[in-house]
Design an enzyme around this catalytic site. Sequence first.
Site, PDB file in Angstrom:
ATOM      1  N   GLU A   1      -2.410  -7.249   2.016  1.00 10.24           N
ATOM      2  CA  GLU A   1      -1.031  -7.667   1.778  1.00 10.24           C
ATOM      3  C   GLU A   1      -0.124  -7.225   2.927  1.00 10.24           C
ATOM      4  O   GLU A   1      -0.252  -6.111   3.415  1.00 10.24           O
ATOM      5  CB  GLU A   1      -0.491  -7.036   0.489  1.00 10.24           C
ATOM      6  CG  GLU A   1      -1.387  -7.170  -0.731  1.00 10.24           C
ATOM      7  CD  GLU A   1      -0.877  -6.298  -1.872  1.00 10.24           C
ATOM      8  OE1 GLU A   1       0.340  -6.072  -1.967  1.00 10.24           O
ATOM      9  OE2 GLU A   1      -1.707  -5.824  -2.652  1.00 10.24           O
ATOM     10  N   SER A   2       0.797  -8.097   3.297  1.00  9.26           N
ATOM     11  CA  SER A   2       1.896  -7.784   4.217  1.00  9.26           C
ATOM     12  C   SER A   2       1.453  -7.747   5.680  1.00  9.26           C
ATOM     13  O   SER A   2       0.360  -7.297   6.014  1.00  9.26           O
ATOM     14  CB  SER A   2       2.570  -6.450   3.869  1.00  9.26           C
ATOM     15  OG  SER A   2       3.055  -6.457   2.546  1.00  9.26           O
TER      16      SER A   2
ATOM     17  N   GLU B   1      -2.171  -2.186  -6.185  1.00  7.57           N
ATOM     18  CA  GLU B   1      -1.851  -2.048  -4.765  1.00  7.57           C
ATOM     19  C   GLU B   1      -1.976  -0.597  -4.315  1.00  7.57           C
ATOM     20  O   GLU B   1      -1.397   0.310  -4.913  1.00  7.57           O
ATOM     21  CB  GLU B   1      -0.437  -2.553  -4.530  1.00  7.57           C
ATOM     22  CG  GLU B   1       0.052  -2.431  -3.096  1.00  7.57           C
ATOM     23  CD  GLU B   1       1.467  -2.969  -2.958  1.00  7.57           C
ATOM     24  OE1 GLU B   1       1.638  -4.185  -3.135  1.00  7.57           O
ATOM     25  OE2 GLU B   1       2.383  -2.159  -2.706  1.00  7.57           O
TER      26      GLU B   1
ATOM     27  N   ASN C   1      -1.832  -2.674   0.768  1.00  5.47           N
ATOM     28  CA  ASN C   1      -0.551  -3.042   1.358  1.00  5.47           C
ATOM     29  C   ASN C   1      -0.462  -2.428   2.754  1.00  5.47           C
ATOM     30  O   ASN C   1      -0.493  -1.204   2.902  1.00  5.47           O
ATOM     31  CB  ASN C   1       0.606  -2.550   0.483  1.00  5.47           C
ATOM     32  CG  ASN C   1       1.931  -3.184   0.875  1.00  5.47           C
ATOM     33  OD1 ASN C   1       2.042  -3.808   1.928  1.00  5.47           O
ATOM     34  ND2 ASN C   1       2.935  -3.011   0.035  1.00  5.47           N
TER      35      ASN C   1
ATOM     36  N   GLU D   1       3.771 -16.350  -1.222  1.00  8.01           N
ATOM     37  CA  GLU D   1       4.837 -15.674  -1.954  1.00  8.01           C
ATOM     38  C   GLU D   1       6.182 -16.373  -1.800  1.00  8.01           C
ATOM     39  O   GLU D   1       6.557 -16.791  -0.699  1.00  8.01           O
ATOM     40  CB  GLU D   1       4.951 -14.241  -1.449  1.00  8.01           C
ATOM     41  CG  GLU D   1       5.880 -13.365  -2.257  1.00  8.01           C
ATOM     42  CD  GLU D   1       5.584 -11.901  -2.006  1.00  8.01           C
ATOM     43  OE1 GLU D   1       4.776 -11.338  -2.755  1.00  8.01           O
ATOM     44  OE2 GLU D   1       6.137 -11.338  -1.040  1.00  8.01           O
TER      45      GLU D   1
ATOM     46  N   LYS E   1       5.443 -10.278  -9.153  1.00  7.88           N
ATOM     47  CA  LYS E   1       5.518  -9.205  -8.165  1.00  7.88           C
ATOM     48  C   LYS E   1       6.823  -8.457  -8.377  1.00  7.88           C
ATOM     49  O   LYS E   1       7.913  -9.007  -8.207  1.00  7.88           O
ATOM     50  CB  LYS E   1       5.442  -9.756  -6.751  1.00  7.88           C
ATOM     51  CG  LYS E   1       5.385  -8.644  -5.707  1.00  7.88           C
ATOM     52  CD  LYS E   1       4.562  -9.049  -4.524  1.00  7.88           C
ATOM     53  CE  LYS E   1       4.491  -7.897  -3.525  1.00  7.88           C
ATOM     54  NZ  LYS E   1       4.716  -8.366  -2.159  1.00  7.88           N
TER      55      LYS E   1
ATOM     56  N   LYS F   1       9.838 -15.493  -1.735  1.00  3.48           N
ATOM     57  CA  LYS F   1      10.636 -14.287  -1.522  1.00  3.48           C
ATOM     58  C   LYS F   1      11.885 -14.648  -0.733  1.00  3.48           C
ATOM     59  O   LYS F   1      11.797 -15.194   0.361  1.00  3.48           O
ATOM     60  CB  LYS F   1       9.807 -13.238  -0.760  1.00  3.48           C
ATOM     61  CG  LYS F   1      10.565 -11.983  -0.394  1.00  3.48           C
ATOM     62  CD  LYS F   1       9.644 -10.860   0.049  1.00  3.48           C
ATOM     63  CE  LYS F   1       8.922 -11.130   1.338  1.00  3.48           C
ATOM     64  NZ  LYS F   1       8.168  -9.940   1.813  1.00  3.48           N
TER      65      LYS F   1
END
Length: 262
Positions: A216-217, A166, A186, A55, A117, A57
């Site tokens: 994710e994350s 998500e 997530n 990603e 996103k 970001k």
Amino acid sequence: MNILERIIETKRAEVAAARAARPFADIYAEARAVERPARSFSGSIARTPGGIIAEFKRRSPSKGDINCRASLEEVVAGYAAAGAAAISVLTDRNYFGGSLDDLRAARPLADIPLLRKDFLIDEYQICEARTAGADAILLIAANLTVEQTARLAAFAKGLGLEVLLELNGEHELGHVCPDVDVVGINNRDLTTFVTDTAVSVRMAGLLPAGKLLISESGISDPSTVRELARHGYRGFLMGENFMKHGDPAGALRGFLARVIEN
């Protein structure tokens, strides 16, 4: 009002302003006229060793500035060369420091799928994604009803885009619908921004068969990727772990090497 509610309130205002500035019919026609076939987001994740969605970001509401000076051109091209399965581009301006211009700039730099996103709540934003060069979009169950999710997913598929849905908890499983290509868990609760990869482990056995799964994350260690892979996850969306480095692409390359060699 929690963080997610504030973000969605901002999104409603952004969509209203965009619709006022340019009619939906115009951007819809432009999106339908895009000739470039979208690359398969799910297919690339499934066939790429490591399955990393890297990603771009700059900042986040929970972490503040992450890497505001990063060169999009260097990072995106570097991610593609380093072995990313796909690239996620944050396009939210107010909370993440991104824009649709980032997505447009990223498109010619990578021959792998790009994910828009953002916090998508309206068909207008999906048209924007297609015209800006996205191959896939993110829908977040936490800010959509089941009916809205199904409607927006079907609309995206009609434009040739794949859909990442998500989820964050069992109560959102009803959002999964036929037009969803990838289900993501997530590990970060968007109402509190508390992060725990145990969420993905807990949800693994509850997710529908036949959908490609990603986590994710909060992923920062190759051992976490290997553990989640044992629970059925094929892809791993990672941003902060790479972006906090001076050389995000180099960080991705090193991370992938440690994942694959074990």
